[in-house]
Design an enzyme around this catalytic site. Structure first.
Site, PDB file in Angstrom:
ATOM      1  N   ASN A  44       0.955  32.139  59.441  1.00 34.32           N
ATOM      2  CA  ASN A  44       1.212  31.913  60.866  1.00 34.32           C
ATOM      3  C   ASN A  44       0.263  32.831  61.642  1.00 34.32           C
ATOM      4  OD1 ASN A  44       2.187  31.598  63.432  1.00 34.32           O
ATOM      5  ND2 ASN A  44       4.309  32.134  62.941  1.00 34.32           N
ATOM      6  N   ARG A  50       0.903  27.253  59.884  1.00 30.50           N
ATOM      7  CA  ARG A  50       1.688  26.782  61.014  1.00 30.50           C
ATOM      8  C   ARG A  50       0.716  26.502  62.164  1.00 30.50           C
ATOM      9  NH1 ARG A  50       4.853  30.124  65.476  1.00 30.50           N
ATOM     10  NH2 ARG A  50       5.912  28.377  66.434  1.00 30.50           N
ATOM     11  N   HIS A  67       9.593  23.863  67.147  1.00 33.48           N
ATOM     12  CA  HIS A  67      10.476  24.301  66.047  1.00 33.48           C
ATOM     13  C   HIS A  67      10.716  23.168  65.032  1.00 33.48           C
ATOM     14  CE1 HIS A  67      12.483  27.380  68.971  1.00 33.48           C
ATOM     15  NE2 HIS A  67      11.585  28.008  68.201  1.00 33.48           N
ATOM     16  N   ARG A 120      13.395  32.881  78.543  1.00 34.18           N
ATOM     17  CA  ARG A 120      13.063  31.619  79.215  1.00 34.18           C
ATOM     18  C   ARG A 120      14.308  31.010  79.853  1.00 34.18           C
ATOM     19  NH1 ARG A 120      10.424  29.662  74.029  1.00 34.18           N
ATOM     20  NH2 ARG A 120       8.347  30.583  74.052  1.00 34.18           N
ATOM     21  N   GLU A 137      11.114  28.479  57.562  1.00 42.70           N
ATOM     22  CA  GLU A 137       9.926  27.696  57.915  1.00 42.70           C
ATOM     23  C   GLU A 137       8.820  27.856  56.880  1.00 42.70           C
ATOM     24  OE1 GLU A 137       9.600  27.777  62.589  1.00 42.70           O
ATOM     25  OE2 GLU A 137      10.832  29.432  61.890  1.00 42.70           O
TER      26      GLU A 137
END
Ligand code: ADP
Length: 394
Positions: free
Chosen positions: A7, A88, A177, A238, A381
């Site tokens: 990643n 990713r 996601h 957020r 992941e």
């Protein structure tokens, strides 16, 4: 055989070394502050953690150093053991409905959607190119956060905005996601002992960033994040969904640019904005337990948004077998899970207070006999990236 799951961010590169197909974690690590002063590298293996202060002018030097460390620390006997590298990649636009083996055309396509993810896609490409040069001839695979959601029907992904925005500028819901939603829904079907195609699952990925996904028969049919990760439920910093007219209103009131108001929605909202304390769920629960009303409101607001989405997704799928909590908060915060579950009684489900005390384990947390199961399924992941890499290099 060894697969690396990578990643790459603009100044960092996280990786896991996985032995496949058994999916065992051999080592993991992170290069930080790439291109900045004080760059460093941390490596975890065999229960040990080693850190190295090392200048990394670019991702290339970071990758060379980490590969050398895998040999020097005798984690791998030879780099020949590495059969593939999975990356990713945040945005695949509409071009990628699945992971893909990287070639020049794929790199161009990732670059082509960079204006949709300007902070992420260029960094992901730097990671790919650094591994291409350090491990020439070893296949690289791109695993997109958006790909899993490409199955959404048009009425789910289109906004009710001028159609030409979609045609000219690719304005639509993409969702993020996806790798996590895919992993968790597949694992949930296994735990339910049902074929994936016969399951209706709602995945609640609640971490610092958070998104929900309705997975019908193994396919995403709707998700809460949108054109960007700002949409959906409220998160650490957020706002999630707001009336977009607020943006111009605040810009006028405070004589600020639209960009700076949107930065507030991304960085100064959610848990942090409402509580005025912290973006971390642990801090909010601690404050709320001491009677802080804004901290309580921040958590309650998010729980309401989650429950409202669940309601919508149950109708969209015409049913639900399991509602699954995952990611930092979903896996580790029993209080948040209970607060969400307490809004779901109409679905004929009730949380079991004792089973719900679990952290980071695969477990059913609803009472025996509940029509709809509530579950915790830790996400992974990196394993999903390694699985896709293995599938595509074979
Ligand atoms: P991201 O990957 O989006 O940065 P994570 O999935 O790591 O985020 O989730 C971070 C969130 O998980 C934080 O709000 C943190 O408070 C919460 N979290 C982590 N561990 C615990 C815990 N033991 N109890 C409660 N919340 C936790």
């Amino acid at each position: 055989m060894i697969i690396l799951a990578v990643n790459a961010g603009s100044s960092s590169l996280k990786f896991q070394v996985l032995k496949m197909p058994d999916e065992t974690l051999v080592a993991s690590g992170v290069c930080e502050r790439i291109g900045l002063d004080d760059s460093n590298f941390a490596l975890k293996f065999d229960g040990e953690k080693k850190t190295f202060d090392q200048p990394f002018p670019t991702h290339k030097e970071a990758v060379e150093f980490l590969l050398k460390a895998l040999i020097d620390e005798q984690i791998l006997e030879s780099l020949d053991a590495i059969k593939g590298v999975g990356h990713r990649v945040v945005h695949g636009g509409e071009a990628f409905k699945d992971s893909v083996k990287v070639d020049d055309a794929v790199k161009r396509a990732i670059d082509d959607v960079s204006d949709l993810a300007p902070l992420h896609n260029p960094a992901n490409l730097m990671g790919i190119e650094a591994f291409e040069s350090a491990l020439p001839g070893i296949p690289q695979v791109a695993v997109f956060d958006t790909a899993f959601h490409q199955t959404m029907p048009k009425e789910a992904y289109m906004y009710a905005t001028p159609y030409e925005w979609y045609e000219n500028y690719r304005v639509r819901k993409y969702g993020f996601h996806g790798t996590s939603h895919k992993y968790v829904s597949e694992r949930t079907a296994e735990l339910l002992d049902k074929p994936l195609k016969d399951t209706k699952i709602i995945v609640l990925h609640i971490g610092n960033g958070a998104s929900l996904c309705a997975v019908d028969g193994g396919e995403s049919i709707d998700t809460s994040m949108g054109f960007t990760p700002l949409a959906g439920i409220s998160m650490g910093t957020r706002s999630g969904d707001v009336d977009p007219a607020i943006i111009e209103y605040i810009a006028m009131k405070e004589n600020r640019s639209i960009q700076s108001v949107i930065a507030d929605l991304n960085k100064r909202s959610g848990y942090l904005g409402v509580s005025e304390i912290s973006s971390d769920s642990r801090d909010l629960w601690a404050a709320s337990d001491k009677g802080d009303k804004k901290a309580h409101l921040a958590i309650l607001k998010q729980a309401k948004m989650i429950a409202d989405y669940i309601g919508a997704y149950v109708l969209a799928m015409n049913g639900v077998d399991a509602i699954v909590f995952t990611a930092g908060i979903g896996e580790n915060a029993p209080e948040t899970r209970a607060m969400v579950a307490n809004r779901l009684h109409y679905l004929g489900t009730e949380i079991d207070g004792k089973k719900n005390q679990v952290r980071g384990e695969e477990v059913v947390i609803s009472k025996t006999g509940s029509a709809v199961k509530l579950m915790v399924v830790p996400t992974n992941e990196e394993v999903m990236i390694a699985r896709d890499t293995l599938r595509l290099i074979d």
